[in-house]
Motif scaffolding. Structure first.
Motif, PDB file in Angstrom:
ATOM      1  N   PRO A  26       0.796  -1.228   0.000  1.00  0.00           N
ATOM      2  CA  PRO A  26       0.000   0.000   0.000  1.00  0.00           C
ATOM      3  C   PRO A  26       0.829   1.279   0.000  1.00  0.00           C
ATOM      4  O   PRO A  26       0.501   2.233  -0.708  1.00  0.00           O
ATOM      5  CB  PRO A  26      -0.842  -0.127   1.278  1.00  0.00           C
ATOM      6  N   ILE A  27       1.918   1.313   0.775  1.00  0.00           N
ATOM      7  CA  ILE A  27       2.737   2.523   0.807  1.00  0.00           C
ATOM      8  C   ILE A  27       3.434   2.735  -0.526  1.00  0.00           C
ATOM      9  O   ILE A  27       3.602   3.873  -0.989  1.00  0.00           O
ATOM     10  CB  ILE A  27       3.756   2.447   1.971  1.00  0.00           C
ATOM     11  N   GLN A  28       3.832   1.661  -1.176  1.00  0.00           N
ATOM     12  CA  GLN A  28       4.459   1.771  -2.489  1.00  0.00           C
ATOM     13  C   GLN A  28       3.457   2.220  -3.543  1.00  0.00           C
ATOM     14  O   GLN A  28       3.764   3.079  -4.381  1.00  0.00           O
ATOM     15  CB  GLN A  28       5.095   0.439  -2.883  1.00  0.00           C
ATOM     16  N   ALA A  29       2.261   1.677  -3.524  1.00  0.00           N
ATOM     17  CA  ALA A  29       1.246   2.030  -4.524  1.00  0.00           C
ATOM     18  C   ALA A  29       0.831   3.495  -4.408  1.00  0.00           C
ATOM     19  O   ALA A  29       0.557   4.151  -5.428  1.00  0.00           O
ATOM     20  CB  ALA A  29       0.030   1.118  -4.373  1.00  0.00           C
ATOM     21  N   ASP A  30       0.805   4.053  -3.194  1.00  0.00           N
ATOM     22  CA  ASP A  30       0.368   5.438  -3.016  1.00  0.00           C
ATOM     23  C   ASP A  30       1.503   6.447  -3.173  1.00  0.00           C
ATOM     24  O   ASP A  30       1.272   7.579  -3.621  1.00  0.00           O
ATOM     25  CB  ASP A  30      -0.268   5.610  -1.635  1.00  0.00           C
ATOM     26  N   ALA A  31       2.724   6.075  -2.804  1.00  0.00           N
ATOM     27  CA  ALA A  31       3.824   7.044  -2.788  1.00  0.00           C
ATOM     28  C   ALA A  31       4.598   7.094  -4.096  1.00  0.00           C
ATOM     29  O   ALA A  31       5.066   8.175  -4.498  1.00  0.00           O
ATOM     30  CB  ALA A  31       4.775   6.717  -1.642  1.00  0.00           C
ATOM     31  N   ILE A  32       4.771   5.977  -4.794  1.00  0.00           N
ATOM     32  CA  ILE A  32       5.624   5.950  -5.984  1.00  0.00           C
ATOM     33  C   ILE A  32       5.107   6.881  -7.086  1.00  0.00           C
ATOM     34  O   ILE A  32       5.912   7.619  -7.686  1.00  0.00           O
ATOM     35  CB  ILE A  32       5.774   4.492  -6.484  1.00  0.00           C
ATOM     36  N   PRO A  33       3.814   6.924  -7.428  1.00  0.00           N
ATOM     37  CA  PRO A  33       3.375   7.844  -8.494  1.00  0.00           C
ATOM     38  C   PRO A  33       3.695   9.305  -8.199  1.00  0.00           C
ATOM     39  O   PRO A  33       4.131  10.050  -9.090  1.00  0.00           O
ATOM     40  CB  PRO A  33       1.867   7.603  -8.573  1.00  0.00           C
ATOM     41  N   HIS A  34       3.536   9.765  -6.940  1.00  0.00           N
ATOM     42  CA  HIS A  34       3.854  11.147  -6.581  1.00  0.00           C
ATOM     43  C   HIS A  34       5.366  11.392  -6.615  1.00  0.00           C
ATOM     44  O   HIS A  34       5.809  12.467  -7.035  1.00  0.00           O
ATOM     45  CB  HIS A  34       3.310  11.461  -5.185  1.00  0.00           C
ATOM     46  N   ALA A  35       6.140  10.392  -6.199  1.00  0.00           N
ATOM     47  CA  ALA A  35       7.585  10.559  -6.222  1.00  0.00           C
ATOM     48  C   ALA A  35       8.115  10.611  -7.651  1.00  0.00           C
ATOM     49  O   ALA A  35       9.025  11.378  -7.960  1.00  0.00           O
ATOM     50  CB  ALA A  35       8.249   9.410  -5.447  1.00  0.00           C
ATOM     51  N   VAL A  36       7.552   9.792  -8.554  1.00  0.00           N
ATOM     52  CA  VAL A  36       7.972   9.826  -9.959  1.00  0.00           C
ATOM     53  C   VAL A  36       7.638  11.175 -10.585  1.00  0.00           C
ATOM     54  O   VAL A  36       8.383  11.704 -11.425  1.00  0.00           O
ATOM     55  CB  VAL A  36       7.305   8.674 -10.742  1.00  0.00           C
TER      56      VAL A  36
END
Length: 515
Positions: A26-36
């Protein structure tokens, strides 16, 4: 949702698939798009949910464009401990195998020269602890004007450990247009206020309640007396009771000295154990962690240096030998087990003096923790206070009126019949005794001879005439004169006789004085 839908590059997705991961946490699915997309991210999730990959994967994707220059890293990752920094480096090597990234690790315990050589070649990713990184900067071997992404991992721990001045200084050295990522398991309100000066319009990603524990971890409290040997015995009984269910375990202590003492105790009782704390040499620390990961050690006694972010997937048990002073540390400690969806167990040994720390933990995680076999109130007061203590060192002398007994001569031991007698059959005569003593002590014999010779020489000398008795016509002046307190004047009459020189008159006194 799969990693293909998060905006990562094909090379990164391929590396993730080779590592065996297909579905993001869940943390990867929510944070990675904003970080990219280049936005600041404040990620809050319980430990063991994959926060490291949540910032490593988007960073690799963004680093595909651009080129590193000498002494000017493109990205900077700050970690509170050396172990976490080394673990992040391993993630970059694993997920960046399809990229030609230059990675530098700046931590203590390693030669400066080797680290400076890497910086001179230019690095895409710089992973460091704050102290060592500032040392290189002050030496003029590092420039931070080219940093595009700043990551502060375990943010609450970084700020709580006293790194606030260092982080503030580092943020001033980095360009204002940077991207900043904060990731942590806990985020108290005080720390949230501090992050406002580090992040610009951050996206808050909170996939679980702050400071919550995983539901797949069985938590139990175990009562114990407050004395160290009782706690160690309680721990050994717990380890034996778990039996084959315990494949490996981490045992946490609050102090480094307790880590060493408990490690020696476990080894003494034939347990396969190792130790890990901050005062150990870096190579020894890494070797100890590597041996624990590979199953060479079953038990690892550690301080809180091993409580933050260490990725050891197959830890079955966590034992809190000491209740953590900071409630947030409890979440991180038990998070070493039950990782990646596995089940785990945690046992916390509690004494009567740990009540306030235990209450703070329950308040933080928002749930009660079951006792294994009754709480500490079931411990009898007599057992707590009157249990015998092991003798250590010199015993204290009794206070008050009690005094140590005086030394008395012991009675002579009885002589056995077969032993040779040391008492003579007949008593010696006095003359014989003197001769025996003189024979044994020749010095006394020589002294007696010298005394006899002096006596004979004195008797041979003629006796001198007695000096006439002085009659003092003047009365005594006072008590001070009589006692010698006052010194008599020169005009005092001493009489006609020459008392001081006896019968011999010196020649100079016979010279006539001319008027």
């Amino acid at each position: 949702m799969t990693f293909d839908q998060l905006g990562l590059s094909r090379k990164v997705v391929s590396a993730v698939a080779d590592a065996g991961y297909t579905i993001p946490t869940p943390i990867q699915a929510d944070a990675i798009p904003h970080a990219v997309a280049g936005k600041d991210v404040l990620g809050i999730a319980q430990t063991g949910t994959g926060k490291t990959a949540a910032f490593v994967l988007p960073m690799i994707t963004r680093l595909e464009k651009g080129r590193a220059r000498a002494r000017m890293p493109r990205t900077l990752i700050l970690e509170p401990t050396r172990e976490l920094a080394a673990q992040v480096e391993e993630n970059f090597v694993k997920y960046g195998k399809n990229h030609r990234l230059n990675i530098a690790l700046l931590i203590g315990g390693v030669s400066f020269d080797e680290q400076e050589k890497k910086l001179e070649r230019g690095v895409d990713v710089l992973i460091a602890t704050p102290g060592r990184m500032l040392d290189h900067f002050e030496r003029g071997k590092l420039l931070l004007t080219g940093v595009e992404i700043l990551v502060i991992d375990e943010a609450d721990r970084m700020l709580d450990m006293g790194f606030i001045p260092d982080i503030e200084r580092i943020c001033k050295l980095i360009p204002f247009t940077r991207q900043t990522l904060f990731f942590s398991a806990t985020m108290p309100p005080e720390i949230t206020k501090l992050t406002e000066q580090f992040l610009q319009a951050p996206v808050r990603v909170e996939v679980s309640k702050a400071a919550s524990t995983a539901t797949n971890i069985v938590q139990r409290l175990v009562k114990s007396k407050s004395k160290g040997w009782d706690k160690r015995e309680t721990l050994r009984n717990l380890i034996r009771q778990e039996g084959d269910d315990l494949t490996n375990a981490i045992i946490f202590c609050n102090r480094k000295v307790d880590v060493s003492e408990l490690f020696r105790s476990l080894v003494k009782h034939d347990f396969d154990a190792g130790a890990l704390h901050g005062d150990m040499d870096q190579r020894a620390r890494m070797a100890m962690l590597d041996g624990f990961r590979k199953g060479k050690l079953k038990l690892l006694v550690a301080s809180d240096v091993a409580a933050r972010g260490l990725d050891i997937p197959a830890v079955s048990h966590v034992f809190n030998f000491d209740v953590p002073i900071h409630a947030e540390d409890y979440v991180h400690r038990i998070g070493r087990t039950g990782r990646a969806g596995r089940s785990g167990k945690s046992f916390t040994i509690v004494t009567k003096s740990d009540a306030k720390y235990l209450d703070a933990i329950k308040k933080l995680i928002g749930q009660d923790i079951e006792w294994l076999d009754g709480d500490v109130s079931t411990i009898a007061h007599d057992d707590e206070d009157d249990s015998p203590r092991p003798r250590r060192g010199r015993e204290r002398k009794p206070r008050g009126d009690s005094k140590p007994p005086r030394k008395t001569r012991s009675a002579p031991a009885p002589v056995e019949d077969d032993a040779p007698s040391v008492v003579p059959a007949e008593p010696l005569a006095p003359a014989a005794v003197v001769e025996a003593v003189q024979e044994e002590k020749p010095q006394r014999k020589r002294r007696d001879a010298i005394k006899a010779e002096n006596a004979e020489r004195k008797a041979a000398q003629p006796e001198a005439a007695p000096a006439p008795r002085r009659e003092d016509p003047a009365p005594r002046r006072d008590d001070n004169d009589r006692r010698g307190g006052k010194r008599r004047g020169r005009d005092h009459d001493e009489g006609d006789g020459t008392i001081g020189f006896g019968d011999d008159m010196p020649a100079f006194m016979k010279i006539e004085v001319k008027a």
